[in-house]
Design a protein around this motif. Structure first.
Motif, PDB file in Angstrom:
ATOM      1  N   GLY A 282      -8.541  -0.046   1.460  1.00  8.04           N
ATOM      2  CA  GLY A 282      -7.766  -0.960   2.283  1.00  8.04           C
ATOM      3  C   GLY A 282      -8.143  -2.406   2.094  1.00  8.04           C
ATOM      4  O   GLY A 282      -8.799  -2.784   1.126  1.00  8.04           O
TER       5      GLY A 282
ATOM      6  N   ILE B 166      -6.820   0.335   6.912  1.00  9.77           N
ATOM      7  CA  ILE B 166      -7.600   1.326   6.180  1.00  9.77           C
ATOM      8  C   ILE B 166      -6.710   2.504   5.834  1.00  9.77           C
ATOM      9  O   ILE B 166      -6.134   3.138   6.724  1.00  9.77           O
ATOM     10  CB  ILE B 166      -8.807   1.799   7.010  1.00  9.77           C
ATOM     11  N   GLY B 167      -6.581   2.788   4.539  1.00  9.19           N
ATOM     12  CA  GLY B 167      -5.757   3.902   4.082  1.00  9.19           C
ATOM     13  C   GLY B 167      -6.538   5.199   4.046  1.00  9.19           C
ATOM     14  O   GLY B 167      -7.724   5.222   3.700  1.00  9.19           O
TER      15      GLY B 167
ATOM     16  N   HIS C  69      -2.389   5.004   7.799  1.00  6.54           N
ATOM     17  CA  HIS C  69      -3.293   3.873   7.967  1.00  6.54           C
ATOM     18  C   HIS C  69      -3.922   3.846   9.354  1.00  6.54           C
ATOM     19  O   HIS C  69      -3.304   4.239  10.341  1.00  6.54           O
ATOM     20  CB  HIS C  69      -2.548   2.550   7.759  1.00  6.54           C
TER      21      HIS C  69
ATOM     22  N   GLY D 287       0.784  -1.223   0.000  1.00  6.74           N
ATOM     23  CA  GLY D 287       0.000   0.000   0.000  1.00  6.74           C
ATOM     24  C   GLY D 287       0.816   1.272   0.000  1.00  6.74           C
ATOM     25  O   GLY D 287       0.264   2.362  -0.139  1.00  6.74           O
TER      26      GLY D 287
END
Length: 247
Positions: A237, A133-134, A44, A38
């Motif tokens: 994500g 989770i980005g 994140h 990622g």
């Protein structure tokens, strides 16, 4: 009854997808692999779903946010610092855990905020459910907002939330589910307020002080159209969920 809105999306986000573990893959190995894929510079959130007694009580408490009233997969959320991919276990976390490894100490000066390490979530049996989770945010701005949060209890008194949730988890007196009175979990309410301070609405369906890990999960899964309509990059994500309380 919680005052929560449902997303109008007909399908879950294509940018937030399941990434099952490889055979016998450990938590930190899974996290490292996806942090590397990622981009090391991205900010994140880490969602975890635990199997301890406190985690299970939290997961059941959040069933009121789910249309089928089943327990949540999730019990906690933390903000990750800059990933250390060589020693991923040393990656810093910013969080307000209800069972911090080193204890609470005296939380008043930091408004309950704890600085930990990713190694706290290494145990796959203890934390079988994981999500990364980005966020489309600069880490430096978020960390500045964390510093301000620690000095501004008037914005959100996280210590009050801690006491409310600990009373519920421990079955003290007649303590009920704090979510039903609009008091979010300390971990999620902290993340919500910090991100709101830099202009990002994390859970469009729920008031920020009532936030919880389940609400963040739903935002990543179902509120992508909300962000697109506002010309904001939605949450993206991956996740893996191995442990369910209801089959």
């Amino acid at each position: 009854m919680l005052n929560i809105r449902s997303s109008s999306a007909d399908a879950p986000s294509l940018g937030f997808t399941e990434a099952k573990r490889r055979k016998s893959e450990r938590n930190l190995t899974w996290i490292r692999r996806h942090l590397k894929e990622g981009g090391q510079g991205a900010l994140h959130l880490l969602l975890v779903g635990g199997t301890g007694v406190g985690d299970l009580r939290l997961r059941v408490a959040q069933s009121h946010l789910r249309h089928d009233m089943t327990p949540s997969h999730w019990s906690h959320v933390a903000i990750l610092g800059k990933p250390d991919l060589e020693n991923v276990e040393s990656t810093r976390t910013f969080e307000i855990a209800l069972e911090p490894p080193g204890g609470f100490g005296f939380p008043a000066p930091t408004n309950g905020v704890q600085r930990g390490r990713l190694e706290a979530y290494a145990d796959r049996k203890r934390f079988p459910n994981l999500a990364l989770i980005g966020l489309p945010l600069k880490r430096s701005l978020v960390e500045e907002a964390i510093q301000r949060f620690q000095r501004q209890r008037s914005v959100l008194d996280a210590n009050e939330l801690l006491l409310s949730w600990l009373a519920f988890l421990w079955g003290v007196g007649r303590a009920g589910n704090p979510l039903l009175s609009g008091s979010g979990t300390p971990s999620a309410a902290f993340v919500e307020v910090v991100l709101g301070a830099v202009g990002y609405e994390l859970t469009p369906g729920l008031e920020s002080r009532a936030s919880c890990p389940e609400a963040i999960w739903q935002a990543a899964r179902w509120w992508h159209e909300f962000y697109t309509e506002r010309e904001t990059r939605p949450l993206t994500g991956i996740y893996t969920t191995e442990h369910y309380l209801v089959g």
